[in-house]
Every structure is written in structure tokens, then in C-alpha cells.
Enzyme design. Structure first.
Site, PDB file in Angstrom:
ATOM      1  N   CYS A   1      -5.681   9.724 -18.917  1.00  0.00           N
ATOM      2  CA  CYS A   1      -6.965   9.481 -18.248  1.00  0.00           C
ATOM      3  C   CYS A   1      -7.945   8.786 -19.185  1.00  0.00           C
ATOM      4  O   CYS A   1      -8.821   8.064 -18.734  1.00  0.00           O
ATOM      5  CB  CYS A   1      -7.546  10.798 -17.768  1.00  0.00           C
ATOM      6  SG  CYS A   1      -7.686  12.009 -19.090  1.00  0.00           S
TER       7      CYS A   1
ATOM      8  N   GLU B   1      -7.516   2.517 -11.656  1.00  0.00           N
ATOM      9  CA  GLU B   1      -6.720   3.170 -12.692  1.00  0.00           C
ATOM     10  C   GLU B   1      -5.235   2.930 -12.388  1.00  0.00           C
ATOM     11  O   GLU B   1      -4.755   3.278 -11.314  1.00  0.00           O
ATOM     12  CB  GLU B   1      -7.015   4.675 -12.674  1.00  0.00           C
ATOM     13  CG  GLU B   1      -6.329   5.426 -13.782  1.00  0.00           C
ATOM     14  CD  GLU B   1      -6.606   6.925 -13.705  1.00  0.00           C
ATOM     15  OE1 GLU B   1      -6.424   7.519 -12.637  1.00  0.00           O
ATOM     16  OE2 GLU B   1      -7.017   7.489 -14.733  1.00  0.00           O
TER      17      GLU B   1
ATOM     18  N   LYS C   1      -2.355  26.557 -10.799  1.00  0.00           N
ATOM     19  CA  LYS C   1      -1.424  25.783  -9.979  1.00  0.00           C
ATOM     20  C   LYS C   1      -1.109  24.527 -10.793  1.00  0.00           C
ATOM     21  O   LYS C   1      -1.835  23.543 -10.751  1.00  0.00           O
ATOM     22  CB  LYS C   1      -2.109  25.411  -8.653  1.00  0.00           C
ATOM     23  CG  LYS C   1      -1.196  25.195  -7.483  1.00  0.00           C
ATOM     24  CD  LYS C   1      -0.146  24.132  -7.662  1.00  0.00           C
ATOM     25  CE  LYS C   1      -0.639  22.730  -7.419  1.00  0.00           C
ATOM     26  NZ  LYS C   1       0.386  21.718  -7.744  1.00  0.00           N
TER      27      LYS C   1
ATOM     28  N   GLU D   1     -12.196  16.991 -13.369  1.00  0.00           N
ATOM     29  CA  GLU D   1     -11.874  16.024 -14.436  1.00  0.00           C
ATOM     30  C   GLU D   1     -10.974  14.973 -13.799  1.00  0.00           C
ATOM     31  O   GLU D   1      -9.799  15.250 -13.540  1.00  0.00           O
ATOM     32  CB  GLU D   1     -11.130  16.724 -15.579  1.00  0.00           C
ATOM     33  CG  GLU D   1     -11.925  17.786 -16.291  1.00  0.00           C
ATOM     34  CD  GLU D   1     -13.006  17.205 -17.179  1.00  0.00           C
ATOM     35  OE1 GLU D   1     -13.108  15.972 -17.311  1.00  0.00           O
ATOM     36  OE2 GLU D   1     -13.768  18.008 -17.739  1.00  0.00           O
TER      37      GLU D   1
HETATM   38  P1  NAD Z   1      -3.087  14.495  -8.489  1.00  0.00           P
HETATM   39  O1  NAD Z   1      -4.516  14.461  -8.096  1.00  0.00           O
HETATM   40  O2  NAD Z   1      -2.092  13.898  -7.578  1.00  0.00           O
HETATM   41  O3  NAD Z   1      -2.621  16.023  -8.677  1.00  0.00           O
HETATM   42  C1  NAD Z   1      -3.288  16.888  -9.562  1.00  0.00           C
HETATM   43  C2  NAD Z   1      -3.013  18.323  -9.146  1.00  0.00           C
HETATM   44  O4  NAD Z   1      -3.649  18.560  -7.887  1.00  0.00           O
HETATM   45  C3  NAD Z   1      -1.526  18.644  -8.941  1.00  0.00           C
HETATM   46  O5  NAD Z   1      -1.269  19.942  -9.409  1.00  0.00           O
HETATM   47  C4  NAD Z   1      -1.379  18.560  -7.443  1.00  0.00           C
HETATM   48  O6  NAD Z   1      -0.291  19.302  -6.939  1.00  0.00           O
HETATM   49  C5  NAD Z   1      -2.708  19.132  -6.974  1.00  0.00           C
HETATM   50  N1  NAD Z   1      -3.099  18.785  -5.605  1.00  0.00           N
HETATM   51  C6  NAD Z   1      -2.692  17.730  -4.866  1.00  0.00           C
HETATM   52  N2  NAD Z   1      -3.251  17.785  -3.633  1.00  0.00           N
HETATM   53  C7  NAD Z   1      -4.035  18.886  -3.612  1.00  0.00           C
HETATM   54  C8  NAD Z   1      -4.882  19.462  -2.622  1.00  0.00           C
HETATM   55  N3  NAD Z   1      -5.037  18.929  -1.416  1.00  0.00           N
HETATM   56  N4  NAD Z   1      -5.560  20.588  -2.934  1.00  0.00           N
HETATM   57  C9  NAD Z   1      -5.448  21.139  -4.163  1.00  0.00           C
HETATM   58  N5  NAD Z   1      -4.652  20.639  -5.136  1.00  0.00           N
HETATM   59  C10 NAD Z   1      -3.958  19.521  -4.858  1.00  0.00           C
HETATM   60  O7  NAD Z   1      -2.994  13.874  -9.950  1.00  0.00           O
HETATM   61  P2  NAD Z   1      -1.697  13.630 -10.852  1.00  0.00           P
HETATM   62  O8  NAD Z   1      -0.948  12.462 -10.311  1.00  0.00           O
HETATM   63  O9  NAD Z   1      -0.976  14.902 -11.073  1.00  0.00           O
HETATM   64  O10 NAD Z   1      -2.377  13.213 -12.239  1.00  0.00           O
HETATM   65  C11 NAD Z   1      -2.835  11.937 -12.521  1.00  0.00           C
HETATM   66  C12 NAD Z   1      -4.319  11.833 -12.312  1.00  0.00           C
HETATM   67  O11 NAD Z   1      -4.977  12.822 -13.101  1.00  0.00           O
HETATM   68  C13 NAD Z   1      -4.891  10.507 -12.786  1.00  0.00           C
HETATM   69  O12 NAD Z   1      -5.818  10.020 -11.847  1.00  0.00           O
HETATM   70  C14 NAD Z   1      -5.587  10.854 -14.087  1.00  0.00           C
HETATM   71  O13 NAD Z   1      -6.642  10.014 -14.453  1.00  0.00           O
HETATM   72  C15 NAD Z   1      -6.062  12.230 -13.807  1.00  0.00           C
HETATM   73  N6  NAD Z   1      -6.288  12.934 -15.073  1.00  0.00           N
HETATM   74  C16 NAD Z   1      -7.573  13.209 -15.467  1.00  0.00           C
HETATM   75  C17 NAD Z   1      -7.816  13.834 -16.683  1.00  0.00           C
HETATM   76  C18 NAD Z   1      -9.210  14.191 -17.130  1.00  0.00           C
HETATM   77  O14 NAD Z   1      -9.345  15.066 -17.988  1.00  0.00           O
HETATM   78  N7  NAD Z   1     -10.247  13.576 -16.637  1.00  0.00           N
HETATM   79  C19 NAD Z   1      -6.744  14.158 -17.499  1.00  0.00           C
HETATM   80  C20 NAD Z   1      -5.454  13.854 -17.079  1.00  0.00           C
HETATM   81  C21 NAD Z   1      -5.239  13.252 -15.860  1.00  0.00           C
END
Ligand code: NAD
Length: 473
Positions: A278, A378, A169, A244
């Protein structure tokens, strides 16, 4: 205009059951560049069923078959580096130089996973006991928007290396990049059902993966809030989870650091992917005794980080991915000023001449205290907080005084001392004197930065379950 209406299920592009249509907007000029039809729970269930069918045979595959698939995926993704890079620039506003590097890294993870697989003993035995590492089952892979093809590749590579089948997804903000990546996967002619992809909203498609009993494991990259909800909701079906999550990574400049190298490097680390990374080192911890010199060095280095058209190879900082992300960064800049930090460079609003897109000014705050909001949360934009410390112990204390623990950085000329400091930092990765990567080294976070690790043997083990068979003498 590009129109995407299909998902990838059971080895074929199939029409979406979900009917919601979302516009993809180019963040550089706010023009609508594509329309994507989002999937729903029904699409997710079809994909899970396909992955379950495929697991019945792929779950018993031998190492050589998996290795061959990984090599094939490396070939097909490598052949489309230019297209994947262009899609990242257009859809996210990712700076071209960085986008290429991360897309190439995504192609290379397939080979890295193959190498790790060859090194991972899947069977161990002693006396009358034999332990085998068994694939856990269907894996639900949920990814964020900020480096789409890289995350899709990392997660798929580890899952397939382990013998799992996958339902992915991706972030709904990355339909064009996902489409280009999927064309590669299709070209690889994998056995049907090994890799299924449904683009849709997290609360529909993602949530179905989390609650569906036929999904054994969730590997999620994204925000802390969603990560916590996955851990909580996944408990009902005893999901294995790898999370992550976010970071607020410290970058400690020791008092013997060579500022000519350390300051430009610190800005690269802070402004990586326009600050939407991140692993960005967003808290720069500097010795109080050298503060004035460091502030001058930052002001001098800033012109080397131009903001602008992300397709221009000279651009270091592109637009924020969405209007929402632009507003979020602005609100943190205002908060920093309200809480008493001083703006050394940058500040609120668009850079001059770049009002048409979601561009922000790279901003460096000084006189930041570690309890201010800009030092704790963040931001996910090019905003750096400079925090002064008294001595080495104070630097380590401030570095570890955070809810996060994804990454940390140390710079100094005495490498022994830098290593000693690194060994005291509570972070999944600590890089000494640079922005470094090693695709065999574990990647993941301490504390609220997540649970579990990706990359190398560590990443494959996250999709395996040990089974011990004990025989009577
Ligand atoms: P997000 O948490 O909003 O979304 C991530 C994914 O989760 C998307 O595909 C989203 O559609 C899905 N999602 C949202 N609600 C959900 C639910 N209830 N159930 C299941 N899936 C759901 O994050 P984002 O805005 O897409 O990305 C930014 C964030 O990601 C930042 O906090 C960043 O630090 C983190 N990030 C972490 C890493 C790492 O490796 N640690 C790498 C890149 C980004």
C-alpha cells in the site's frame, strides 16, 4: 498436503461450522499446497460471543497485565520468525528478504505497543474533573493478504494494549501464515477469548463482524471499495472504524537529488513486496531538466531488481499473489500503453523462463501524465509511472493531485528544502531520503486512503473511548 479445518475461538482450535473448502495455490508454480475450510457467520458469531465474555474481565485489566501479555506475544512470535517467513514466501510468493523484514516488524510491534501504552496517560484529571480512557469493547480486525502476520500483529497489539478483546478475520488467501501465527498465539497462553480468529470470506465472516451489535469497533486494512462498504454498513450499529486503505504515493526527486542513491531507492520503494504494498511509491515525479539522465539511471539500475524464485535471497521481485492479481497488473500495463505512455523497461507478459508462475515484468513507464489511469489507480504490482514536472510548485501540485494520501517520499541533498516540500504534501506519512519506518509514528491516510491511524499511542487511542467524570465542588 496441508489441511486446515479449524478456527481459533476461546483459546482453542475448533472445527469450522462453515463447510466451503478453498485451495491455497503457490503462486510461484501454481501447485495446490493446502486446503482450508472457510468459516461462516455462525463461526463469526461464536468468536464474537467468546470475545464478549472475555471483555467482561479483560476490559477492566490494569496496564501491567496488558504490558505482560504484549511482551509474551513478542516472545512467541519472535521464536517463529523463520516459519512465518517461509509461510509468506510459499503462500504469497513474498521475496524472502522482504518477507523476513516484515515478519520481524510484526514481532516487534508488540514491544512498540507496550512502550506506547506506558507513555499513554489513561487517566487525566484537573480540578474536580477526571478523564479516563476506556476500552471501546470487542474489536473486529479485518486484514488483507499482502503482509498477513504483520497486520494481524499490529492490530492485535493495539487492541489488547487498549484493553479490548478481538475477533480477527484474516484474508482467506493466507491460511498457512495465519495457522503459523496462531500457533504462536496459542503458545502465549492468553486468557481465553482475548484473541479469536476465523478465516473466511469477507462477505460472510467480515460482514458479520461489521453488522453484529456486540462488536464495537472495526479496524480494517484493505481496498477502498471494501473500506467504504464497512463505513456505510457499520453505521447501523454506530461502529467506530479505522480504515487503512490504498495508495498511489508520489516520490518527488528534487533537482539536487543524488541519482546514484535516489534512483535505486526509488525502485526499492516502487517494487516493495513485488509492488504489492500500500505504501509503494508508484508515481516518480522528476524534474524535466534531468529527465534523460534519470531515464538512463533507471535502465542502469533495473538489473539489480531480479524477478524469480522468491525463496532465493537475491530475488527482488516474486510472483503476483494470484492469477487474478497477475491479470490485473497486465491490464494496467496494456492501459498505460493504450493511453500513450512509453514503456522504458518491462512491458506485457511473463519474464522469459518464468511462465509457470504469476510473474510479471517490473515495468517503468515514462511520458506519463498525471491524469492517465496508471497514474491515478492503485495497480498493486511492480509498475512505476515517471511523471516530469517543471518546478517545485508543480511537483507539489502533481503529488497532491490524487484521491489518495497514504504516503509520500521526497529525495534531495538540501534537507531544509526537502522538509519544506514534505510539509506541503497531503499524506499520512512523508519519508525524506529513504524508505523509513518508525513504529511509534502514526500510520494511515489522508483522503481516500482511509480514516484514523495505527501504530504507537495513536493506534491504541483508536480503541479507546474517553469518559469524563465531573464532581460538584
Ligand atoms: P480487500 O479489500 O479485497 O480485502 C481485505 C479484507 O477485507 C479481506 O480479509 C477480505 O476478505 C475482507 N472483506 C472483503 N469484503 C468484505 C466485506 N464486505 N465486509 C468485510 N470484510 C470484507 O483487499 P486485499 O485485496 O486483501 O488487499 C489489498 C488492498 O489492501 C489494497 O488496496 C491495498 O492498498 C490495501 N492495503 C492497505 C494497507 C494500509 O495500511 N493502508 C496495507 C496493506 C494493504
Amino acid at each position: 498436503m496441508n489441511t486446515i479445518t479449524k478456527h481459533y475461538i476461546d483459546g482453542a482450535f475448533v472445527e469450522s461450522h462453515g463447510r466451503e473448502v478453498m485451495e491455497i495455490i503457490n503462486p510461484t508454480n501454481r501447485k495446490v499446497i493446502a486446503q482450508v475450510t472457510l468459516g461462516d457467520e455462525d463461526d463469526a458469531r461464536r468468536a464474537i460471543a467468546a470475545a464478549k465474555r472475555a471483555f467482561a474481565t479483560y476490559g477492566r485489566s490494569m496496564m501491567e497485565e496488558r504490558a505482560k501479555i504484549l511482551r509474551r506475544l513478542h516472545e512467541v512470535v519472535s521464536a517463529r520468525i523463520d516459519d512465518l517467513t517461509a509461510a509468506m514466501v510459499e503462500e504469497y510468493g513474498g521475496p524472502a528478504g522482504f518477507s523476513r523484514v516484515i515478519v520481524e516488524a510484526g514481532a516487534n510491534v508488540f514491544l512498540a505497543a507496550e512502550k506506547a501504552l506506558q507513555e499513554l496517560p489513561l487517566t487525566r484529571s484537573w480540578g474536580k474533573t477526571t478523564v479516563t480512557l476506556e476500552p471501546v469493547g470487542v474489536a473486529g480486525l479485518i486484514t488483507p493478504w499482502n503482509a498477513n502476520s504483520f497486520f494481524l500483529s499490529v492490530k492485535l497489539a493495539s487492541a489488547l494494549a487498549a484493553g479490548c478483546t478481538a475477533v480477527i478475520k484474516p484474508s482467506e488467501l493466507s491460511a498457512l501464515q495465519t495457522q503459523a501465527w496462531l500457533e504462536c498465539v496459542h503458545e502465549a497462553k492468553l486468557p481465553e477469548g482475548l484473541c479469536n480468529v476465523v478465516t473466511g470470506r469477507g462477505e460472510l465472516v467480515g460482514a458479520e463482524l461489521v453488522r453484529n451489535p456486540d462488536v464495537a469497533k472495526i479496524s480494517f486494512t484493505g481496498s477502498v471499495a471494501v473500506g467504504k462498504s464497512i463505513m456505510r454498513d457499520g453505521a447501523a450499529t454506530m461502529k467506530r472504524v479505522t480504515l487503512e486503505l490504498g495508495g498511489k504515493s508520489p516520490n518527488i526527486l528534487l533537482d539536487d537529488a543524488d541519482l546514484k542513491k535516489a534512483i535505486p531507492t526509488a525502485l526499492v520503494i516502487a517494487f516493495l513486496n513485488s509492488g504489492q504494498a500500500c505504501v509503494a511509491g508508484t508515481r516518480l515525479l522528476v524534474p524535466k531538466s534531468r529527465l534523460d539522465e534519470i531515464m538512463r539511471a533507471i535502465v542502469d539500475a533495473i538489473p539489480d531488481f531480479p524477478v524469480g524464485d522468491p525463496s532465493d535471497p537475491k530475488t527482488a521481485i516474486g510472483p503476483m499473489v494470484t492469477r487474478k492479481q497477475y491479470e490485473r497488473v497486465q491490464s494496467y500495463i496494456r492501459k498505460g500503453i493504450e493511453e500513450g505512455a512509453d514503456v522504458l523497461v518491462g512491458g506485457e507478459g511473463h519474464p522469459k523462463g518464468l511462465e509457470a508462475g504469476h510473474f510479471v515484468k517490473p515495468t517503468v513507464f515514462v511520458n506519463v501524465k498525471n491524469d492517465m489511469t496508471i497514474a491515478r489507480e492503485e495497480i498493486f504490482g511492480p509498475v512505476l509511472s515517471v511523471i516530469a514536472y517543471e518546478d517545485e510548485e508543480d511537483a507539489i501540485r502533481i503529488a497532491n493531485d490524487t484521491d489518495f494520501g497514504l504516503h509520500a517520499y521526497v529525495s534531495g541533498t538540501d534537507v531544509k528544502r526537502a522538509r519544506r516540500v514534505a510539509s506541503k504534501l497531503l499524506a499520512g506519512r512523508v519519508a525524506i531520503n529513504g524508505m523509513l519506518d518508525d513504529q511509534q509514528a502514526p500510520f494511515g491516510g489522508f483522503k481516500h486512503s482511509g480514516v484514523g491511524r495505527e501504530f504507537g499511542t495513536f493506534g491504541i487511542e483508536a480503541f479507546l473511548e474517553p469518559r469524563a467524570i465531573l464532581e460538584a465542588a
